[in-house]
Design an enzyme around this catalytic site. Structure first.
Site, PDB file in Angstrom:
ATOM      1  N   VAL A  37      12.285  30.480  -9.397  1.00 51.14           N
ATOM      2  CA  VAL A  37      12.821  29.064  -8.136  1.00 51.14           C
ATOM      3  C   VAL A  37      11.914  30.007  -6.951  1.00 51.14           C
ATOM      4  O   VAL A  37      11.493  29.267  -5.978  1.00 51.14           O
ATOM      5  CB  VAL A  37      14.411  29.542  -7.932  1.00 51.14           C
ATOM      6  N   ARG A  49      39.980  20.570 -12.293  1.00 52.17           N
ATOM      7  CA  ARG A  49      41.173  20.114 -12.161  1.00 52.17           C
ATOM      8  C   ARG A  49      42.659  21.124 -12.384  1.00 52.17           C
ATOM      9  O   ARG A  49      43.375  21.496 -11.976  1.00 52.17           O
ATOM     10  CB  ARG A  49      41.107  19.089 -13.387  1.00 52.17           C
ATOM     11  N   LYS A 207      23.235   3.679 -19.286  1.00 53.05           N
ATOM     12  CA  LYS A 207      21.468   4.476 -19.462  1.00 53.05           C
ATOM     13  C   LYS A 207      21.025   3.757 -18.951  1.00 53.05           C
ATOM     14  O   LYS A 207      19.265   3.658 -19.013  1.00 53.05           O
ATOM     15  CB  LYS A 207      21.938   4.563 -20.591  1.00 53.05           C
ATOM     16  N   GLY A 305      25.320  16.620 -26.312  1.00 54.31           N
ATOM     17  CA  GLY A 305      26.275  18.867 -26.928  1.00 54.31           C
ATOM     18  C   GLY A 305      25.139  19.593 -25.708  1.00 54.31           C
ATOM     19  O   GLY A 305      24.587  19.027 -24.482  1.00 54.31           O
TER      20      GLY A 305
END
Length: 431
Positions: A37, A49, A207, A305
């Site tokens: 970066v 939550r 998608k 995954g």
């Protein structure tokens, strides 16, 4: 004035399977990420939550007040992995309005509200990156958004749901019926307890909308996608596919129609074994792109995954952070084109019709005449004796034909005395 070594501060919304992996990598690979970066990446908060410990993550980072976290003035980048439409949309709109860039994996949100988010990001001069929203670790968003932006894409076809691909693959390779294959997918963690979003094609449709929007520089919403799931696929369908030298796949199909409109659909389709998508096994995903100049391109890899999806998320985080450090924004939405959506009935496809007919002279000729009356040309016919009861099982493969024409012919044939019972209609990939 921002100091040259000031960190890029990251807030996360959600910390489930993917989020916990992203948080872990941000901490464990901090030095490598800083080098890529140009400044440190600092995780300053995680909204969940409920407050509960996640192994390897500082408990002090957690909060249940997502709005307050997004509103923090020291946050530069918001990573959204909580899913859902509301309050997620409102949180991300607040982040963008406050000048914070966004990384998200939320395909449903983008398919339904992407235009609103992209317009807000353009106005604020910030980034929205979403590589992980489609096909997990497979780098397909950036190639469509950047690498192929100088080309003209004509089609994007893909296996973009690992659950359905696993189920169909098991039906082919082990002979399992749909119910048993689904149960095994659930036992192995490839399918949710409620698999509706996957097996009925909702996930793949979201998608497909994203892929079509990118590929054809227009806005395609979830309601524009013609959708059919795999819950009606039978062992007979699998056997028919194999007899025709095909495999069954739930295919997201986005392409330019002859009239210039965009056809976008998700359907169980017979894919010839010679096609690159036919060899995609198990829970893997793949996207096949056709363009004028680059030709045919194939992208394949794990579609879901924790670690694979986290890889895609972190790639976006690094890119957005680099842009932040340099004071620039990456490419925004490219939606200058308004070609319109092809009417689902006008979409052209090859079809396979499986029907049981009276086994007597003249029946095939009448069926061929019915198809020809609607402009449907037969490519091949396969017939076998059925049960010794005066009927035969007939398989008919057509050349390209409009979906509506096939539906009209099928309705007429089912009402005739020549056909015994419903006709099974399956789409076939190819011309």
């Amino acid at each position: 004035m921002t100091k040259p070594d000031a960190p890029v501060r990251v807030a996360m919304l959600g910390c489930g399977t993917v989020g916990s992996q992203v948080a872990r990598i941000l901490v464990e690979q901090a030095d490598d990420l800083r080098a890529r970066v140009g400044r440190p990446l600092e995780l300053v908060g995680i909204a969940t939550r409920t407050r509960r410990d996640r192994p390897g993550i500082d408990p002090a980072l957690f909060t249940t007040d997502a709005a307050a976290l997004v509103a923090r003035p020291d946050v530069d980048l918001v990573v959204e992995l909580m899913g859902g439409l509301h309050p997620t949309l409102e949180l991300l709109m607040d982040a963008v309005a406050a000048g914070k860039s966004v990384v998200t994996a939320n395909k449903a949100l983008l398919a339904q509200h992407g235009g609103q988010l992209f317009e807000a990001a353009e106005d604020a001069g910030v980034d929205i990156y979403y590589e992980a929203a489609v096909a997990g670790a497979i780098p397909i968003i950036r190639p469509l958004r950047e690498s192929l932006v100088g080309d003209a894409v004509t089609a994007v076809k893909g296996i973009v749901n690992g659950t359905t691909n696993y189920i169909l693959d098991q039906m082919h390779t082990t002979g399992a019926d749909y119910g048993d294959a689904l149960a095994e997918a659930q036992q192995l963690g490839f399918a949710e307890a409620d698999p509706t979003a996957d097996v009925e094609g909702h996930d793949a449709a979201a998608k497909a909308a994203i892929l079509a929007s990118l590929a054809f520089h227009t806005r395609v919403g979830l309601d524009d996608v013609d959708r059919e799931g795999i819950s009606s696929v039978t062992s007979d369908d699998i056997a028919a596919a194999e007899q025709l030298g095909c495999v069954m796949k739930l295919l997201a199909d986005c392409r330019v129609s002859p009239d210039g409109t965009i056809a976008v659909g998700v359907h169980p389709s017979l894919v010839p074994v010679s096609h690159p998508l036919a060899g995609v096994r198990g829970a893997f995903n793949a996207v096949f792109v056709e363009s004028i100049n680059a030709g045919q391109l194939m992208f394949m890899g794990p579609g879901a995954g924790g670690s694979p999806t986290a890889s895609a998320v972190l790639g976006d985080v690094v890119t957005a952070a680099r842009n932040r450090v340099r004071g620039v924004a990456g490419p925004g939405e490219s939606a200058y084109s308004t070609p319109g959506i092809t009417d689902p009935g006008a979409v052209l496809s090859r079809h396979h019709l499986a029907l049981v007919v009276r086994d007597e002279p003249g029946v095939l000729a009448r069926i061929a005449t019915a198809l020809a009356s609607r402009g449907v040309s037969i490519q091949a016919v396969h017939q076998e004796q059925f049960g010794g009861s005066g009927t035969a099982r007939l398989g008919i493969t057509t050349h390209l034909a409009a979906v509506a024409a096939i539906a009209t012919v099928v309705a007429g044939l089912e009402a005739s005395d020549d056909v015994a019972g419903p006709i099974r209609v399956l789409r076939m990939e190819g011309n």
